[in-house]
Design a protein around this motif. Sequence first.
Motif, PDB file in Angstrom:
ATOM      1  N   MET A 494       9.953  -4.204  -4.778  1.00  0.00           N
ATOM      2  CA  MET A 494      10.570  -5.464  -4.366  1.00  0.00           C
ATOM      3  C   MET A 494      11.295  -6.182  -5.490  1.00  0.00           C
ATOM      4  SD  MET A 494       7.702  -7.063  -1.812  1.00  0.00           S
ATOM      5  CE  MET A 494       8.914  -8.225  -1.147  1.00  0.00           C
ATOM      6  N   ASP A 495      12.470  -6.698  -5.169  1.00  0.00           N
ATOM      7  CA  ASP A 495      13.093  -7.747  -5.967  1.00  0.00           C
ATOM      8  C   ASP A 495      12.700  -9.046  -5.266  1.00  0.00           C
ATOM      9  OD1 ASP A 495      14.872  -9.734  -7.014  1.00  0.00           O
ATOM     10  OD2 ASP A 495      16.204  -8.133  -7.693  1.00  0.00           O
ATOM     11  N   LEU A 496      12.059  -9.951  -5.987  1.00  0.00           N
ATOM     12  CA  LEU A 496      11.541 -11.167  -5.339  1.00  0.00           C
ATOM     13  C   LEU A 496      12.646 -12.194  -5.096  1.00  0.00           C
ATOM     14  CD1 LEU A 496       8.191 -11.443  -7.329  1.00  0.00           C
ATOM     15  CD2 LEU A 496       8.626 -10.269  -5.162  1.00  0.00           C
ATOM     16  N   LEU A 541       6.075  -3.631  -7.903  1.00  0.00           N
ATOM     17  CA  LEU A 541       5.545  -2.583  -7.047  1.00  0.00           C
ATOM     18  C   LEU A 541       4.249  -3.098  -6.417  1.00  0.00           C
ATOM     19  CD1 LEU A 541       6.201   0.485  -6.530  1.00  0.00           C
ATOM     20  CD2 LEU A 541       4.448   0.970  -8.258  1.00  0.00           C
ATOM     21  N   PHE A 542       4.197  -3.094  -5.087  1.00  0.00           N
ATOM     22  CA  PHE A 542       3.008  -3.554  -4.357  1.00  0.00           C
ATOM     23  C   PHE A 542       2.466  -2.391  -3.524  1.00  0.00           C
ATOM     24  CE2 PHE A 542       5.371  -7.525  -4.899  1.00  0.00           C
ATOM     25  CZ  PHE A 542       4.378  -8.484  -5.120  1.00  0.00           C
ATOM     26  N   LEU A 543       1.155  -2.304  -3.452  1.00  0.00           N
ATOM     27  CA  LEU A 543       0.507  -1.315  -2.589  1.00  0.00           C
ATOM     28  C   LEU A 543      -0.229  -2.056  -1.479  1.00  0.00           C
ATOM     29  CD1 LEU A 543      -0.747   1.481  -1.840  1.00  0.00           C
ATOM     30  CD2 LEU A 543      -2.534   0.994  -3.539  1.00  0.00           C
ATOM     31  N   THR A 544       0.033  -1.688  -0.239  1.00  0.00           N
ATOM     32  CA  THR A 544      -0.683  -2.278   0.891  1.00  0.00           C
ATOM     33  C   THR A 544      -1.480  -1.177   1.571  1.00  0.00           C
ATOM     34  OG1 THR A 544       1.026  -3.947   1.186  1.00  0.00           O
ATOM     35  CG2 THR A 544      -0.436  -3.569   3.055  1.00  0.00           C
ATOM     36  N   VAL A 545      -2.786  -1.366   1.633  1.00  0.00           N
ATOM     37  CA  VAL A 545      -3.675  -0.408   2.283  1.00  0.00           C
ATOM     38  C   VAL A 545      -4.338  -1.128   3.444  1.00  0.00           C
ATOM     39  CG1 VAL A 545      -5.705   1.072   1.991  1.00  0.00           C
ATOM     40  CG2 VAL A 545      -4.116   0.766   0.085  1.00  0.00           C
ATOM     41  N   ASP A 546      -4.177  -0.589   4.635  1.00  0.00           N
ATOM     42  CA  ASP A 546      -4.854  -1.192   5.785  1.00  0.00           C
ATOM     43  C   ASP A 546      -4.478  -2.673   5.916  1.00  0.00           C
ATOM     44  OD1 ASP A 546      -6.389  -0.509   7.863  1.00  0.00           O
ATOM     45  OD2 ASP A 546      -8.311  -0.541   6.804  1.00  0.00           O
TER      46      ASP A 546
END
Length: 572
Positions: A494-496, A541-546
Amino acid sequence: MWASLTLLAVSIAFQLAHAVNTTSGSLGWQFVQSGTTGVVALQSIVVSPSLILLIDQPTGNPLQINGHQAWAALWNTETNNVTAVDLSTITFCGSGSFLSNGTMISTGGTPATIFDGTFTYPVGGDGQAAIRVFEPCHDPAGVSCTLFDDPSKLHLAEARWYSSTLRIFDGSLMVVGGMHTATLFFNTPDQAANTFEFFPPKDGGAPRSSAFLNRSMPANLFPRAFALPDGKVFIVANNQSIIYDIEANTETILPDIPNGVRVTNPYDGTATLLPLSPPDYIPEVLVCGGTNTTDQLTNDDIGTQLSSQDPASDQCSRITLTPEGIEKGWQVERMPEGRTMPETILMPNGQVLIINGAGTGYAAIGGVRDPVGDSNADNAVTTPVLYNPSAHFGRRFNRDGLPTTDIARVYHSSISLTPNGNIFIAGSNPNPNVTTGVKFSSEYRVEYLNPPYMTIARPVLEHVPKQVDFNKKFTVDVQVPNHLGTSSIQVALMDLGFSSHAFHSSSRLVFLNANLSKDEKKLEITSPPDNRIYPPGPAYLFLTVDDVTSKGIKIMVGSGATPPVSDQGVHL
Ligand SMILES: *[C@@H]1O[C@H](CO)[C@@H](O)[C@H](O)[C@H]1NC(C)=O
Ligand SMILES: *[C@@H]1O[C@H](CO)[C@@H](O)[C@H](O)[C@H]1NC(C)=O
Ligand SMILES: *[C@@H]1O[C@H](CO)[C@@H](O)[C@H](O)[C@H]1NC(C)=O
Ligand SMILES: *[C@@H]1O[C@H](CO)[C@@H](O)[C@H](O)[C@H]1NC(C)=O
Ligand SMILES: *[C@@H]1O[C@H](CO)[C@@H](O)[C@H](O)[C@H]1NC(C)=O
Ligand SMILES: *[C@@H]1O[C@H](CO)[C@@H](O)[C@H](O)[C@H]1NC(C)=O
Ligand SMILES: *[C@@H]1O[C@H](CO)[C@@H](O)[C@H](O)[C@H]1NC(C)=O
Ligand SMILES: *[C@@H]1O[C@H](CO)[C@@H](O)[C@H](O)[C@H]1NC(C)=O
C-alpha cells in the motif's frame, strides 16, 4: 515446503469479519481520542513508520517554533505527541507525494497576501510555486527531521493553489491543475492553472496545457487523479473524466459522471482507485459524494444561488477501465446518506472506508447563503460506512458495528491509514483564521478509528527486506496467532497516500500473490510485476489472515533511485 494458497475473494473475508469479532474478544470498531495537533491537520501524510507530517497555514496556531507560530508538525503515533516543523512559505491548500527515492515532496500553496490584498499572513512567504522537500528521516521521534522550503532555489513552473500531486510510473510526480492565486469559490478563467507539470520536470519544464481541465471549469479544483496499471493516468474533475497518456500527451474522454453529479472542489466528492489484484490488475475507480448542483454559476452568484443547507449527493459511481468497462459506463450506487467532502480509505483487506464530510453544503470558506459561522457546509456526517468492492451490487455498503463520533470533520480536515493499521483523523477548520467557540471551530483533537483487529492478537510480519525489485519472489517471517484459521491470506502492498481536500493522492493497494509455509512461519511473496502496477517508491506491506490485519512494514519498491527511473520488472 510451501502450501499453495490462493488469494481468497474479499467477499468471503467480508462475511468472516463478524465471526472474528465475536470469537476473539475484539472490542469492535472504536473511535479513540488521543491528544491534539497544535496545527490544524489540513494536509497529512505518513512519512515514516511512526510519524505523520501535518501541514496547515499560519492563522493563529498555538504550536510555536523559532519564535513564531508553526504551520507544520510531525505527529508521533507512538507517543501521540507533536513536534513543530519550520517552514518558510505558505502551504495553504497544497498537495504532495513521495518520489521513487523515498523523498516526500509538498507542492504549491498561497501567496503571503491574498484576496485582493485584504488578507496578509502574519508570517510566511509566497508559497504558490513551492516545491518543499522532506528527505527520508529515520529518527522515530522526528528529531532533526526538516522540510526544505526555498522557492528561490526550487519551484514549480507555474503558480498553483488547489492542485493535486501524484507519483507516476517513472517515480516522478505529476502536478495537476489548480489556480494561480486565491479566488472566493470557483476556479476562474483569469486564474486557472489548467495545465500539468512534472517534478523532476519533463519537456524542459514547460507546463502542458490541458483541454480536459479547460472543459471541466469552473468546479475543477483538486482534480482526483490516479496512476493506472499501464502507466496512464485517470483524472476526474467536475462531472467529467479522462484517461491521460503521459508518454503520448493525449487524452481519452470517458463518460461523464451520471445524474449531473460533480465531485471536485468546491463541489468535493472523493475518488479512489479500487484495490488491484493479480493476475490481471484490472483498474476500477470509485467516485463518491459531491453534489448535483449546477456549475453554470460564477463567484458572484454563490451568495444567492447556493446554501449550506443544499443536500449533498449520496451517489457513488464506479467504472472499470477496460474497453468493455468504459463502454458499459459508470454504475451508480447510493451511500446511506449524502456527503460533501467525504474521504475514502483503502483498508488492507480490500474494503473501502467512507468517512468524514457533511450532509449538506459545499467546500470552501464563507460565501454561500446561510453560512454556519464561516462554514459553507452543515450537518456533519459522523458515522463512517464500509464499501466492499467485491460484494454483489446492491449489497456493498455496510455499517454494522461502525461507531459514531461527536467530532465534525468538515472542510480542511485530513485522514490516513497508519502503519499500525488504524485510522488517524485530524483537522477541520472552515474558518479563515484559527477560530474557537463556533459550531465548526478550528479542530486540533486527534481521533483514531480502530478497526476490530486493533484489540486482539494480530499476525506479525518480520524480517521484511528494506527494498524489493519488481517481479521478484521474497520471503518474510510471520507469526500467526493460534485463534486465526489460515484459509484466507491477503498480502497488501500500500501507498497510504497524501490527504488534502477530501482526496488521497497516490493512495494505492496492490494485492500480492503469497504462499504460507506449512508451519505458518514463512511467507513467500511475489512483488508487483512492474513499475506501472505500483509506481516505484515507498510502500507498506500488510498481512491479513482471517480478516485480522498485521501492522504494516515499510518497504521500498523498485530500485529506490532518484526519478525519472526507467521501466523495471516485466510488462504484462
Ligand atoms: C464487536 O464486538 C463488540 C463488543 O461485543 C461490539 O460492540 C461491536 O459492535 C462488534 N463489532 C462488529 C463489527 O460486529
Ligand atoms: C511532547 O513534545 C514536546 C515538544 O514538542 C515536549 O516538550 C513534551 O515533553 C512532549 N510530551 C510528551 C508527553 O512526550
Ligand atoms: C486551454 O485554455 C487556454 C486559455 O483559454 C488556452 O490558451 C489553451 O490553448 C487551452 N488548452 C487546450 C489544450 O485547449
Ligand atoms: C456535465 O456538466 C456539463 C456542464 O454543466 C453539462 O453540460 C453536462 O450535461 C453534464 N453531464 C451530465 C451527464 O450530466
Ligand atoms: C440532486 O440531489 C438531491 C440530493 O441527493 C436529490 O434529492 C435530487 O433528486 C437530485 N436531483 C436530480 C435531478 O438528480
Ligand atoms: C485573521 O487574523 C489576522 C491576524 O490576527 C487579522 O489581521 C485578520 O483580519 C483576520 N482575518 C479574518 C478574515 O478574520
Ligand atoms: C505459490 O505456489 C505456487 C504453486 O506451487 C507457485 O506457482 C507460485 O509461484 C507461488 N507463489 C509465490 C508468491 O511464491
Ligand atoms: C530524491 O530526488 C529528489 C529530486 O531529484 C532530490 O531532491 C532528493 O534529494 C532525492 N532524495 C534522495 C534520498 O536521494
